[in-house]
Enzyme design. Structure first.
Site, short mmCIF file in Angstrom:
data_model
loop_
_atom_site.label_atom_id
_atom_site.label_comp_id
_atom_site.label_asym_id
_atom_site.label_seq_id
_atom_site.Cartn_x
_atom_site.Cartn_y
_atom_site.Cartn_z
N TYR A 173 6.95 11.97 -4.68
CA TYR A 173 5.71 11.93 -4.30
C TYR A 173 4.90 13.20 -4.34
O TYR A 173 4.10 13.35 -4.78
CB TYR A 173 5.30 11.49 -3.02
CG TYR A 173 5.81 9.85 -2.59
CD1 TYR A 173 4.62 9.12 -2.61
CD2 TYR A 173 7.06 9.52 -2.50
CE1 TYR A 173 4.89 7.67 -2.24
CE2 TYR A 173 7.17 8.00 -2.46
CZ TYR A 173 6.20 7.12 -2.35
OH TYR A 173 6.14 5.85 -2.22
N HIS A 211 3.88 -6.64 -1.01
CA HIS A 211 4.44 -5.57 -1.72
C HIS A 211 5.65 -5.74 -2.62
O HIS A 211 6.18 -5.19 -3.38
CB HIS A 211 4.42 -4.43 -0.99
CG HIS A 211 4.65 -3.02 -1.51
ND1 HIS A 211 3.58 -2.40 -2.54
CD2 HIS A 211 5.71 -2.13 -1.63
CE1 HIS A 211 4.33 -1.41 -3.16
NE2 HIS A 211 5.19 -1.04 -2.52
N ASP A 254 5.54 -0.80 -7.23
CA ASP A 254 5.35 0.41 -6.79
C ASP A 254 5.84 1.63 -7.71
O ASP A 254 5.31 1.55 -8.69
CB ASP A 254 6.64 0.39 -5.79
CG ASP A 254 6.15 1.56 -4.45
OD1 ASP A 254 5.49 1.45 -3.69
OD2 ASP A 254 7.14 2.41 -4.59
#
Length: 462
Positions: free
Chosen positions: A382, A439, A236
């Site tokens: 982000y 994930h 990630d």
């Protein structure tokens, strides 16, 4: 006339071929390292010139009893969530019935044994130091070497999590890395930081603190601890930060291993699209079922990436909604541990949450965000990632020279084949596919991830 036309056509095709060849060569050209200030100050505004405190100090992660008492009061309020639609599991998000069960467990069982959960979170040594104006928290675990054991090669390893994870996801993975095994001649000294803005690490007070800047901080942390060269492992955001670190500072990176290798360079993006239309050109037929094409990826973007857009555009809005809102926080975070573990789990009323995890594991992760009030600062990464300055730095076009290992777990949202990764990872010595896992492999299947990692290290022969 026909000969003239054919001659012009040949010339035209030759010119077109030359232009395409030139453009392809331009796309293949490695990016240049941007000018980054490796001492930039990211802390709050100061009245006096900044002087970095380089002390490395033990850090106490204890939570005040009144915080736990207040949390219990908040969880005791009536849950006014709307009933889920008939026949719907997690397709619309976190199922309200499952949320009610989890809140009840959190309030009546988990918090009543908080002292044990806190003791568990303290089982590793925690530290804090100041890097570029930010107080950075990290776990530091040295290998368990006994006198009568066969000597092992010790390698320093920077272990990085992502969102919505924390260092908690490494708690079953770290002991495998630091305990000598007959499977490997290597053992690892692990440094697992809370990323800046996550958990116990301070977030930036200034804009512009993106993935590349965070990579600088992580590199400076390792240098502070005395590691001039080290390995990187991450998924990630940890994968992206590690990739930037390896590209920007090849002199410090022994090797890079990731369960989410990506290539966001222009050439990589073009090849990824082409691989969807011409999979046989790019994908090994043995693993063709891992690569589901552009249609599947666009479907995932529409169904599962809404969080990315809001966090990349208005992170403080959703952050404010989750402050002092433990139920909302758990719902927002843990929904990802359903669909990102296996997208098929969204068809279940319980989201399949306990297929891979326990409530205790999941709530440990939520508690770290809650007690540190770090949900907003974690999401700002982000927004900083999706800026013109970050894209114009072209770090994604800088190849990684270190020996690299890329592993893929079947239920990850998307995978990049080796052919697409080729111009980014110039020394890819290890590439694997696993039938299980999604994930969060360090959290879901730590033994599989460990086995893959030590196989990579063996091939790399450090």
């Amino acid at each position: 006339m026909a000969k003239i036309f054919m001659g012009l056509l040949v010339i035209g095709l030759a010119l077109l071929a030359a232009i395409v060849s030139k453009k392809y060569q331009d796309l293949q050209a490695p990016g240049e390292r941007p000018e980054l200030d490796i001492t930039a100050y990211w802390g709050p505004k100061l009245k006096e010139p900044y002087r970095e405190n380089q002390a490395i100090l033990p850090f106490d992660i204890s939570v005040k009893p009144e915080v736990i008492a207040d949390l219990k009061v908040q969880l005791s309020r009536p849950l006014k969530a709307q009933e889920p639609l008939e026949g719907v599991g997690f397709q619309y998000g976190f199922n309200a019935k499952e949320l009610g069960k989890m809140v009840k467990y959190w309030r009546d069982i988990y918090l009543n044994k908080w002292s044990k959960r806190e003791e568990y979170l303290k089982k590793f040594d925690h530290f804090q130091t100041e890097i570029q104006g930010l107080k950075i928290h990290f776990i530091h675990v040295k290998p368990n070497l006994e006198k009568n054991q066969k000597p092992k090669k010790v390698l320093p390893l920077l272990l990085m999590h992502g969102w919505p994870g924390t260092v908690r996801k490494f708690y079953d993975f770290i002991p495998l890395l630091t305990t000598p095994s007959d499977k490997s001649e290597y053992v690892f000294e692990v440094i697992a930081p809370s990323l800046p803005g996550y958990g116990w690490s301070q977030g930036s007070s200034k804009t512009g603190f993106g993935v590349a800047q965070m990579a600088v901080v992580m590199r400076n942390l390792m240098l502070r601890l005395g590691f001039e060269k080290f390995l990187i492992q991450g998924g990630d955001a940890g994968s992206a930060i590690g990739s930037n670190l390896a590209a920007l500072f090849p002199e410090n990176v022994l090797g890079y291993h990731s369960n989410m290798c990506m290539n966001s360079s222009p050439l990589g993006s073009i090849k990824l699209v082409l691989s969807s239309f011409f999979p046989s050109w790019f994908v090994d037929t043995e693993y063709a079922d891992f690569y589901k094409g552009l249609g599947h990826f666009l479907g995932v973007v529409l169904e599962e990436m809404g969080y990315f857009h809001i966090q990349a555009s208005k992170p403080d809005t959703i952050g404010n909604a989750l402050i002092d809102n433990p139920v909302g926080l758990a719902s927002y975070i843990l929904e990802k541990f359903s669909t990102w573990t296996n997208t098929e789990y969204k068809g279940r009323s319980d989201g399949g949450l306990t297929q891979r995890f326990t409530y205790d594991q999941l709530l440990d992760n939520v508690m770290i965000y809650y007690v540190t009030n770090s949900i907003t600062t974690s999401m700002r990464l982000y927004a900083e990632y999706a800026t013109e300055d970050q894209f114009s730095s072209k770090v994604d076009s800088i190849p990684i020279l270190a020996k690299a290992g890329c592993t893929r777990f079947r239920h990850e949202i998307n995978h990049f084949p080796d052919s697409v990764l080729a111009n980014k990872f110039l020394n890819l010595v290890h590439s694997t596919h696993h039938a299980e896992g999604g994930h969060f492999p360090a959290f879901e299947v730590p033994q599989q991830l460990y086995d893959d990692f030590i196989n990579y290290v063996k091939k790399a022969n450090f």
